[in-house]
Design a protein around this motif. Structure first.
Motif, mmCIF file in Angstrom:
data_model
loop_
_atom_site.group_PDB
_atom_site.id
_atom_site.type_symbol
_atom_site.label_atom_id
_atom_site.label_comp_id
_atom_site.label_asym_id
_atom_site.label_seq_id
_atom_site.Cartn_x
_atom_site.Cartn_y
_atom_site.Cartn_z
ATOM 1 N N PRO A 1 -3.076 131.602 64.376
ATOM 2 C CA PRO A 1 -3.426 132.569 63.327
ATOM 3 C C PRO A 1 -2.688 132.331 62.008
ATOM 4 C CG PRO A 1 -3.177 133.692 65.410
ATOM 5 C CD PRO A 1 -2.740 132.275 65.636
ATOM 6 N N GLY A 2 -1.387 132.048 62.067
ATOM 7 C CA GLY A 2 -0.629 131.844 60.834
ATOM 8 C C GLY A 2 -1.121 130.652 60.037
ATOM 9 N N LYS A 3 -1.382 129.555 60.727
ATOM 10 C CA LYS A 3 -1.852 128.349 60.038
ATOM 11 C C LYS A 3 -3.275 128.545 59.504
ATOM 12 C CE LYS A 3 -0.239 124.484 61.435
ATOM 13 N NZ LYS A 3 0.113 123.241 62.168
ATOM 14 N N ALA A 4 -4.129 129.214 60.285
ATOM 15 C CA ALA A 4 -5.493 129.491 59.820
ATOM 16 C C ALA A 4 -5.468 130.352 58.563
ATOM 17 C CB ALA A 4 -6.289 130.186 60.927
ATOM 18 N N ALA A 5 -4.586 131.338 58.534
ATOM 19 C CA ALA A 5 -4.485 132.214 57.364
ATOM 20 C C ALA A 5 -4.015 131.443 56.134
ATOM 21 C CB ALA A 5 -3.541 133.375 57.662
ATOM 22 N N LEU A 6 -3.052 130.552 56.314
ATOM 23 C CA LEU A 6 -2.555 129.773 55.174
ATOM 24 C C LEU A 6 -3.626 128.836 54.632
ATOM 25 C CD1 LEU A 6 1.152 128.796 55.924
ATOM 26 C CD2 LEU A 6 0.266 130.536 54.385
ATOM 27 N N TYR A 7 -4.352 128.158 55.522
ATOM 28 C CA TYR A 7 -5.430 127.283 55.063
ATOM 29 C C TYR A 7 -6.511 128.079 54.323
ATOM 30 C CZ TYR A 7 -3.574 123.337 57.729
ATOM 31 O OH TYR A 7 -2.782 122.312 58.194
ATOM 32 N N SER A 8 -6.767 129.307 54.785
ATOM 33 C CA SER A 8 -7.746 130.158 54.102
ATOM 34 C C SER A 8 -7.234 130.567 52.733
ATOM 35 C CB SER A 8 -8.033 131.398 54.957
ATOM 36 O OG SER A 8 -8.490 131.023 56.236
ATOM 37 N N ALA A 9 -5.934 130.844 52.628
ATOM 38 C CA ALA A 9 -5.336 131.174 51.328
ATOM 39 C C ALA A 9 -5.440 129.980 50.376
ATOM 40 C CB ALA A 9 -3.882 131.590 51.509
ATOM 41 N N ILE A 10 -5.199 128.789 50.899
ATOM 42 C CA ILE A 10 -5.320 127.579 50.075
ATOM 43 C C ILE A 10 -6.758 127.404 49.595
ATOM 44 C CG2 ILE A 10 -5.195 125.055 50.133
ATOM 45 C CD1 ILE A 10 -2.823 125.386 52.120
ATOM 46 N N SER A 11 -7.728 127.687 50.470
ATOM 47 C CA SER A 11 -9.135 127.569 50.070
ATOM 48 C C SER A 11 -9.470 128.578 48.969
ATOM 49 C CB SER A 11 -10.055 127.785 51.277
ATOM 50 O OG SER A 11 -10.092 129.144 51.670
ATOM 51 N N ALA A 12 -8.893 129.796 49.070
ATOM 52 C CA ALA A 12 -9.136 130.802 48.031
ATOM 53 C C ALA A 12 -8.569 130.348 46.691
ATOM 54 C CB ALA A 12 -8.517 132.137 48.448
ATOM 55 N N LEU A 13 -7.387 129.758 46.723
ATOM 56 C CA LEU A 13 -6.779 129.253 45.489
ATOM 57 C C LEU A 13 -7.597 128.101 44.912
ATOM 58 C CD1 LEU A 13 -3.015 129.316 46.522
ATOM 59 C CD2 LEU A 13 -4.119 130.801 44.837
ATOM 60 N N ALA A 14 -8.072 127.210 45.779
ATOM 61 C CA ALA A 14 -8.859 126.063 45.310
ATOM 62 C C ALA A 14 -10.168 126.518 44.669
ATOM 63 C CB ALA A 14 -9.136 125.120 46.480
#
Length: 630
Positions: free
Chosen positions: A349-362
């Motif tokens: 869950p933690g890694k999935a959330a971070l990758y999703s945050a990175i996608s939002a920033l991108a």
């Protein structure tokens, strides 16, 4: 400025750990070393976030630095101490004492007195529990041994709950802050307005949808209320909802954000760790109870609006659905990425959330490159994430004190034995009622995660021993810990909403209980009938859903419409009938013929009533928009 840097360091450490940067750089870091470091930074950040003024300022900061040093000392020496655990000299227990004392004080400042006192009570039991009476007599432990167990053992403070907070919850906190920063909150509000604003009682339905979605961004009920309530509560009042109703609707909808899949509150991650199941399993189990929670709230709002002639906003004053959907990509696209990583690829869950945050920033970089390249933008995200994480980390540390004490003293076995006797004498229903009451009482001064951890460690084994399914037992505790936010005399969520609405706090709290009645009743049903948490055959699940759905359908009319069913006696009879239908599968096996017959008759009756509602208008009375709002 130094406070902001220390606070921002919390998510920086977490992001580095979740993305495996130490290993990629060839560094060997044990999990407990990372947890001790994060906790040390959180303690100092907690002191800086809630400082004393005047002459006490610098001694106060010095205490925070000493407490942080105590945890950093553990992180620095942890690997070597694994081989010298039998040596308990002052070079170990003195830093332990300072570190734990600083943690409790930081918790008091940022999370309230109740949680800090609870930690001290369990510490006192760890030292003196061997003097306890009867079955509550704990094992005798030398003070240094107990202190170092709490300080450094993986079953103590640097244990399971802190690990969940510093990994999974941390990732979702960063994800929520990023979504808000890139416009997810505004997009969510516009989408809710477009979908619900024109319907009967539209502003209240906007509040329900917006607040449930905002639970994706915020793990805090009060933060949810204060973020969406400043928009939705005035809208509801202008439409004609009384102030107390407007505030209560917002509070109940916001509180439900923590139980609404696919992204639930922080406690869901702790449940998954406690039960050693995947986060997706918790989400699936929570789906039906959450659906009923919002269904009954929505229907009560609809029936109240019908009874009082409260219409929706004209469509020309609202965003168009197509435009709102097109503008909602800062919210929808990252959520889609999250669901893909979490449920399809099976990432943590933690890694999935971070990758999703990175996608939002991108994605946002394409839209506003100048803003995205600003150092201030990223600094704000880190600082806001860190400020949200401070109480989460501190609560988890105190939870470690509780769990460690229960493990090392044998208190858990004693409590299970005592509660087993209660269940034997009064039945499982008495045990459930005692658990619910204790969870609500403890929740008066504690965050939901703290309540859940304490009650689940103390009472969940007794519930399971009494015959309640594990998932049902833990969700039962979770629900009643959450309900403390709505239950007077200290209904924090209701009172926060009341302050925005300008309504009487007690009346708002009572109205909130009525609107959230499902959350008070349904846990007893799914505790006795696990089919409602997807543990049963399709036949059992269907019958259970039908009976509970019909009960909610009838109960909403009784609660929301004072003229329902023609009179007080008939209204009371309809309410009793609704409760009896809803409790069917808790009393009768859902696979039985009797349960099936009740479900079919209930569905037929609900269809008949729905048709009657469609042909009769009960909207002669319309409340004044700004007149008698109480």
């Amino acid at each position: 400025m130094s406070s902001r840097i220390i606070t921002a360091l919390l998510p920086v450490l977490g992001i580095a750990w979740i993305l495996d940067l130490p290993a990629r750089l060839g560094m060997v870091v044990i999990t407990e070393q990372y947890l001790a470091t994060v906790l040390g930074v959180a303690v100092l950040a907690g002191f800086l976030a809630a400082p004393r003024n005047g002459l006490w300022r610098w001694p106060d900061v010095a205490f925070g630095v000493l407490a942080m040093s105590g945890w950093l000392w553990l992180a620095w020496n942890y690997e070597g101490w694994l081989l010298t655990a039998h040596i308990r000299g002052p070079e170990k227990w003195v830093p332990a004492l300072i570190a734990i004392a600083g943690t409790v004080e930081a918790t008091r400042r940022n999370c309230g007195l109740v949680l800090a006192v609870l930690g001290l009570i369990f510490m006192a039991y760890g030292f003196l529990g061997w003097l306890g009476p009867g079955i509550f007599e704990g094992a005798y432990l030398r003070p240094a041994r107990y202190l170092l167990y709490i300080y450094s053992d993986s079953n103590g403070v640097p244990g399971l709950v802190l690990n969940v907070a510093a990994n999974q919850i941390l990732g979702f906190v960063v994800f929520g802050v990023v979504l808000t920063a890139v416009g997810g909150s505004d997009a969510m509000t516009r989408l809710a307005m477009a979908l619900m604003g024109h319907r009967r009682g539209g502003p209240a339905k906007v509040a329900i949808l917006a607040s449930s979605l905002f639970g994706t961004l915020s793990g805090s009920t009060v933060a949810n209320v204060m973020s969406t309530g400043v928009v939705t509560i005035p809208m509801m009042k202008r439409a004609g909802f009384p102030s107390r109703h407007a505030a209560a609707i917002e509070a109940v909808a916001s509180n439900g954000g923590q139980i609404a899949p696919p992204v639930m509150g922080a406690t869901a991650f702790v449940i998954a760790e406690f039960l050693q199941v995947g986060y997706a399993d918790v989400v699936v189990a929570a789906f039906l109870p959450a659906a009923f929670y919002y269904y009954l709230l929505y229907r009560q709002v609809d029936r109240f609006a019908a009874a009082h002639g409260i219409m929706g906003e004209p469509r020309e004053n609202l965003p168009r659905v197509g435009g709102a959907l097109a503008g909602a990509w800062p919210l929808i696209a990252p959520l889609g990425v999250l669901i893909w990583f979490l449920f399809v690829l099976g990432y943590s869950p933690g890694k999935a959330a971070l990758y999703s945050a990175i996608s939002a920033l991108a994605l946002n970089l394409i839209r506003t490159p100048r803003e995205m390249l600003s150092l201030r933008f990223f600094a704000d995200i880190l600082a806001r994430s860190g400020r949200t994480l401070i109480p989460v980390i501190l609560v988890s540390a105190v939870a470690g004190i509780v769990i460690g004490t229960i493990n090392v003293t044998g208190l858990g076995f004693a409590l299970t034995l005592a509660l087993g006797k209660i269940a034997a004498a009064g039945g499982v229903l008495a045990l459930l009622a005692a658990t619910a009451t204790l969870a609500i009482i403890l929740g008066v001064g504690m965050p939901t995660t703290g309540v859940y951890v304490v009650i689940s460690v103390l009472l969940a084994p007794a519930l399971v021993q009494a015959g309640v399914a594990q998932m049902s037992a833990h969700l039962f505790i979770f629900y009643f810990g959450l309900l403390s936010m709505l239950t007077p005399p200290v209904a924090i969520a209701s009172y926060a909403a009341a302050s925005i609405a300008g309504s009487d706090m007690w009346q708002t709290g009572v109205t909130g209980i009525k609107l959230a009645i499902t959350a008070y009743l349904l846990p007893f049903v799914f505790a006795l009938n696990p089919a409602l948490v997807w543990q049963g055959t399709w036949h059992e699940i269907a019958v259970s859903v039908a009976t509970v759905g019909v009960a909610g359908f009838l109960l909403a009319e009784v609660l929301a419409n004072p003229r329902a069913y023609g009179g007080r006696v008939r209204r009371l009879g309809a309410g009793v009938l609704a409760l009896a239908i809803g409790a069917t599968t808790a009393v009768i096996p859902p696979a039985s013929t009797a349960a099936l017959i009740i479900a079919i008759l209930g569905v037929v009756a609900a269809i008949f009533i729905a048709r009657r509602e469609g042909t009769h208008t009960d909207g002669a009375l319309r409340l004044k928009p700004e007149g008698n709002t109480e």
